[in-house]
Design a protein around this motif. Structure first.
Motif, PDB file in Angstrom:
ATOM      1  N   SER A  11      28.260  37.310  39.784  1.00  0.00           N
ATOM      2  CA  SER A  11      27.410  37.312  38.585  1.00  0.00           C
ATOM      3  C   SER A  11      28.000  38.110  37.432  1.00  0.00           C
ATOM      4  CB  SER A  11      26.015  37.827  38.914  1.00  0.00           C
ATOM      5  OG  SER A  11      25.425  37.035  39.918  1.00  0.00           O
ATOM      6  N   ALA A  12      29.316  38.150  37.324  1.00  0.00           N
ATOM      7  CA  ALA A  12      29.948  38.797  36.176  1.00  0.00           C
ATOM      8  C   ALA A  12      29.883  37.833  34.987  1.00  0.00           C
ATOM      9  CB  ALA A  12      31.400  39.151  36.494  1.00  0.00           C
ATOM     10  N   PHE A  43      35.307  39.742  30.065  1.00  0.00           N
ATOM     11  CA  PHE A  43      34.680  39.835  31.372  1.00  0.00           C
ATOM     12  C   PHE A  43      33.847  41.107  31.390  1.00  0.00           C
ATOM     13  CE2 PHE A  43      38.665  37.607  31.849  1.00  0.00           C
ATOM     14  CZ  PHE A  43      38.348  36.533  32.650  1.00  0.00           C
ATOM     15  N   SER A  44      32.600  41.007  31.847  1.00  0.00           N
ATOM     16  CA  SER A  44      31.765  42.206  31.935  1.00  0.00           C
ATOM     17  C   SER A  44      30.817  42.079  33.119  1.00  0.00           C
ATOM     18  CB  SER A  44      30.980  42.429  30.642  1.00  0.00           C
ATOM     19  OG  SER A  44      30.094  41.358  30.420  1.00  0.00           O
ATOM     20  N   SER A  45      30.539  43.216  33.724  1.00  0.00           N
ATOM     21  CA  SER A  45      29.608  43.282  34.838  1.00  0.00           C
ATOM     22  C   SER A  45      29.105  44.724  34.931  1.00  0.00           C
ATOM     23  CB  SER A  45      30.294  42.874  36.142  1.00  0.00           C
ATOM     24  OG  SER A  45      29.362  42.902  37.207  1.00  0.00           O
ATOM     25  N   ILE A  46      27.885  44.878  35.395  1.00  0.00           N
ATOM     26  CA  ILE A  46      27.312  46.213  35.525  1.00  0.00           C
ATOM     27  C   ILE A  46      28.115  46.994  36.554  1.00  0.00           C
ATOM     28  CG2 ILE A  46      25.278  47.509  36.262  1.00  0.00           C
ATOM     29  CD1 ILE A  46      23.589  45.225  35.161  1.00  0.00           C
ATOM     30  N   LYS A  49      34.107  48.371  33.881  1.00  0.00           N
ATOM     31  CA  LYS A  49      34.502  48.409  32.482  1.00  0.00           C
ATOM     32  C   LYS A  49      34.782  46.990  32.005  1.00  0.00           C
ATOM     33  CE  LYS A  49      36.446  53.031  32.640  1.00  0.00           C
ATOM     34  NZ  LYS A  49      37.608  53.874  32.464  1.00  0.00           N
ATOM     35  N   ASP A  50      34.409  46.703  30.751  1.00  0.00           N
ATOM     36  CA  ASP A  50      34.684  45.392  30.165  1.00  0.00           C
ATOM     37  C   ASP A  50      36.182  45.186  30.030  1.00  0.00           C
ATOM     38  OD1 ASP A  50      31.979  45.227  30.005  1.00  0.00           O
ATOM     39  OD2 ASP A  50      31.870  45.147  27.817  1.00  0.00           O
ATOM     40  N   LYS A  51      36.609  43.933  30.169  1.00  0.00           N
ATOM     41  CA  LYS A  51      38.025  43.604  30.046  1.00  0.00           C
ATOM     42  C   LYS A  51      38.138  42.338  29.207  1.00  0.00           C
ATOM     43  CE  LYS A  51      42.374  43.929  31.118  1.00  0.00           C
ATOM     44  NZ  LYS A  51      43.223  44.944  30.601  1.00  0.00           N
ATOM     45  N   THR A  52      39.040  42.340  28.228  1.00  0.00           N
ATOM     46  CA  THR A  52      39.247  41.189  27.355  1.00  0.00           C
ATOM     47  C   THR A  52      40.672  40.680  27.523  1.00  0.00           C
ATOM     48  OG1 THR A  52      37.652  42.080  25.774  1.00  0.00           O
ATOM     49  CG2 THR A  52      39.151  40.384  24.967  1.00  0.00           C
ATOM     50  N   ILE A  53      40.796  39.349  27.627  1.00  0.00           N
ATOM     51  CA  ILE A  53      42.118  38.720  27.679  1.00  0.00           C
ATOM     52  C   ILE A  53      42.190  37.664  26.586  1.00  0.00           C
ATOM     53  CG2 ILE A  53      42.383  39.099  30.164  1.00  0.00           C
ATOM     54  CD1 ILE A  53      41.865  36.041  30.492  1.00  0.00           C
ATOM     55  N   VAL A  54      43.413  37.279  26.229  1.00  0.00           N
ATOM     56  CA  VAL A  54      43.630  36.230  25.232  1.00  0.00           C
ATOM     57  C   VAL A  54      44.330  35.072  25.932  1.00  0.00           C
ATOM     58  CG1 VAL A  54      44.750  35.653  23.061  1.00  0.00           C
ATOM     59  CG2 VAL A  54      43.803  37.926  23.389  1.00  0.00           C
TER      60      VAL A  54
END
Length: 176
Positions: A11-12, A43-46, A49-54
């Motif tokens: 459930s991310a 990508f985020s989940s409780i 830490k949030d992670k961003t990719i391109v």
């Protein structure tokens, strides 16, 4: 996947930034989403830490697979000490003698005013839960009465009682 145990994160949220769309991962942490070259995916989940990719701009094929490791995000809260009242009588005395400012009482009266609530019910749009429940009821009725005529409420005493109450409230008056 979690960075420490390499288990899927269920459930991310997988969001395409700036596009207003996304998806969530399955119980195994697997997802699929249509994106364009150069899109930023977050990508985020409780608890992580949030992670961003391109998405690379120079992709040769029309598919791109990624295994994203999520790092635990631990937040330490300060210690809190809870102290009970010495006796039940003291709590009751303090509760009864507690003064509430007049502006808060007036706010409470406004929030519980029946006319104000009726105005809000009629003017606010349905939220997601109400809309889904309405749609599910419609589908259930359609399936229940499949191949037959649904009953007419003209002979239903409860429907007549609701109609008379609505008439007295003025629900059928023309709105200007």
């Amino acid at each position: 996947m979690t960075a420490d145990s390499l288990r899927g994160v269920p459930s991310a949220s997988v969001i395409v930034e700036g596009k207003g769309r996304g998806t969530i991962t399955s119980q195994d942490g697997v997802f699929s989403i249509a994106v364009l070259k150069g899109d930023r995916i977050t990508f985020s989940s409780i608890g992580f830490k949030d992670k961003t990719i391109v998405i690379p701009v120079d992709l040769k094929e029309n598919q791109y697979s990624v295994i994203q490791l999520m790092v635990s995000d631990t937040t330490y809260l300060p210690a809190t000490i809870l102290k009970p009242r010495p006796t039940r009588e003291q709590f009751e005395r303090d509760f009864v003698n507690n003064t509430v400012p007049d502006d808060l009482l007036e706010t409470a009266r406004k929030n519980t005013d029946e006319a104000q609530r009726r105005i809000l019910v009629n003017s606010l749009p349905a939220d997601g839960r109400e809309a889904v429940n309405f749609q599910l009821r419609q589908q259930a009725n359609k399936a229940y009465y499949s191949g037959q005529v649904p009953p007419m409420n003209i002979f239903n005493p409860a429907a007549w009682a609701d109609f008379i109450k609505a008439w007295k409230r003025g629900d059928f008056k023309r709105k200007k």
